[in-house]
Enzyme design. Structure first.
Site: not given
Ligand code: NDP
Length: 450
Positions: A93, A129, A168-169, A244, A381
């Site tokens: 994750k 990632k 997201g990132d 964000n 998440s």
């Protein structure tokens, strides 16, 4: 800090040899290994099981070509990756980053950090990632969609609700997740929670958008309350970035009674002594996808200064770096200390250099590492995965209450580990040890071969 322990030094030296030219990955590994000195002394069984040697190597790394067609009909090629770092405590994750600077070193550092962060949340998620060296800033809507679809075409082969769940990132928000999830669904013929950060219409969770920024402020609030019997009420806050994490950290800080006076993007920063008007920032960044400079053109009294590093010269009580890695160096840290900062809490991943962290430590600034204080995003998440599995959704208040509880627990677990292992109050050591121990126990229990 430096290595006290010969065994840990030799592991680190081997990592340097094997990963030469990957400075971000080496920086992250060094920080964690230096923290493990008291663990190695207390737990020779973990050393004998080769846990640390195994943890400094990702389980799997996929590199792939992403070809797509631009608006002129020309073929473009980017490079994509997914680093499936560690699955000892749950499915892989972690987020996807789209930025021209993305490379294997950055994604390995982020996957390594994510493994400990996810462990700290107390939820059953492994670390990963991914991303690509793609810049969406100068691309049209159609180009972003075609890139994301091409990226997801390869990614689909490697992910799944029980295997690997990206999110997201930097450069990946709800828009990009939507295009990727759409492509995943077409190819797999399944509507499952294989991505998080989805839109509320497609199985997303309330509070996911706000989670990292809100969680950061909940963490700071708990840290201030427990250590100093204080709160964010009345504090002056500087938040770097305007993406964000930064936007929702600013929103929650203001809700908790603080005044946010500065924000930035990669070109420069704005200062507003009256407190940033977040509705204006949201309009510029979330709706128009414009530059932060526009804020000073729209809000009387606000000042824009080119150069993003200058934001750390703004006097504040609390600094929340929420932009990118290594954005606070020793010079910035010294400026913050000279101006009387009392709390530095990381919203971004590894935004402070090791030298900057040393300056905060030696000046008794309350400092929290990103893997603890920015874990709210991945925590929600994981709650999104939970809701998807149940085919059910919780209210905003329910998810927000769970987030608050998780952030307080992360703080206390890190604090308690720092105390138990002889470094009371050092949250770098505490978070690294608390995150490490759970993953290490799981790896030991599962045996050596994968
Ligand atoms: P966004 O893409 O939404 O925003 C990133 C912000 O940082 C933008 O304002 C961007 O400015 C700025 N920025 C990027 N690079 C630099 C730079 N070199 N110097 C100064 N500013 C820069 O990303 P997020 O808010 O999602 O992520 C921010 C950080 O938080 C990252 O470190 C990420 O890994 C971490 N994080 C994110 C989580 C999430 O849930 N989104 C969860 C946990 C951690 P510009 O527009 O000019 O590029």
């Amino acid at each position: 800090m430096s290595f006290q322990n010969q065994y840990l030094l030799s592991v680190y030296q081997a990592v340097c040899q094997r990963n030469a030219g990957e400075p971000e990955f080496l920086q992250a590994v060094q920080e964690v290994l230096e923290s493990l000195d008291p663990v190695v002394k207390k737990r020779p069984d973990l050393v004998a099981s080769g846990i640390i040697e195994r943890l400094v190597e990702p389980e799997r790394m996929i590199q792939f070509r992403v070809s797509w067609i631009d608006d002129k009909g020309e073929v473009r090629v980017n490079r994509g990756w997914r680093v499936q770092y560690n699955s000892a405590i749950g499915p892989y994750k972690g987020g996807l980053r789209l930025h021209p600077s993305v490379n294997a070193s950055i994604l390995k550092f982020l996957g390594f950090e994510q493994t400990f962060k996810n462990s700290l949340t107390g939820l059953p998620i492994g670390g990963a990632k991914g991303g690509a060296d793609f810049n969406s800033r100068d691309k049209s809507e159609g180009e972003v969609m075609r890139f994301c679809q091409s990226f997801a075409t390869e990614l689909t082969k490697h992910i799944g609700a029980d295997t690997d769940v990206p999110a997201g990132d930097i450069g990946v928000g709800s828009r990009e997740i939507g295009y990727m999830f759409g492509q995943y669904k077409r190819l797999s013929n399944e509507f499952t929670g294989a991505f998080t950060g989805k839109s509320l219409y497609s199985g997303g969770s309330l509070v996911r958008k706000e989670a990292t920024g809100y969680g950061l402020c909940y963490f700071v609030q708990e840290m201030l309350s427990y250590i100093k019997q204080d709160s964010l009420e009345g504090k002056t806050v500087v938040v770097s970035g305007s993406g964000n994490v930064a936007i929702y950290a600013s929103e929650k800080a203001a809700q908790l009674g603080a005044k946010v006076v500065a924000m930035s993007d990669s070109n420069g920063y704005i200062y507003d002594e009256n407190g940033i008007d977040l509705a204006v920032v949201k309009q510029i960044k979330e709706v128009e996808r414009g530059r932060i400079k526009l804020y000073a053109e729209r809000v009387p009294g606000a000042v824009y200064t080119p150069g993003c590093g200058g934001i750390w010269s703004v006097k504040c009580d609390v600094a929340l770096p929420c932009a990118t890695q290594n954005e606070i160096n020793s010079e910035h840290a010294q400026q913050l200390v000279n101006n009387g900062v009392s709390v530095v809490a990381e919203g971004a991943n590894m935004p402070c250099t090791p030298e900057a962290i040393e300056i905060f430590r030696s000046n008794h600034v309350l400092y929290s590492p990103g893997k603890a204080s920015n874990a709210g995003g991945v925590a929600v998440s994981s709650l999104e995965m939970c809701q998807n599995s149940m085919r059910y959704s919780w209210s905003f208040e329910e998810v927000d209450a769970k987030l608050k509880e998780i952030m307080a627990t992360i703080f206390h677990n890190a604090y308690q580990a720092s105390e138990e292992f002889g470094h009371k109050g050092d949250l770098v050591i505490g978070a690294n040890i608390a995150g490490f121990l759970k993953v290490a126990e799981a790896m030991k229990w599962q045996g050596v071969a994968y």
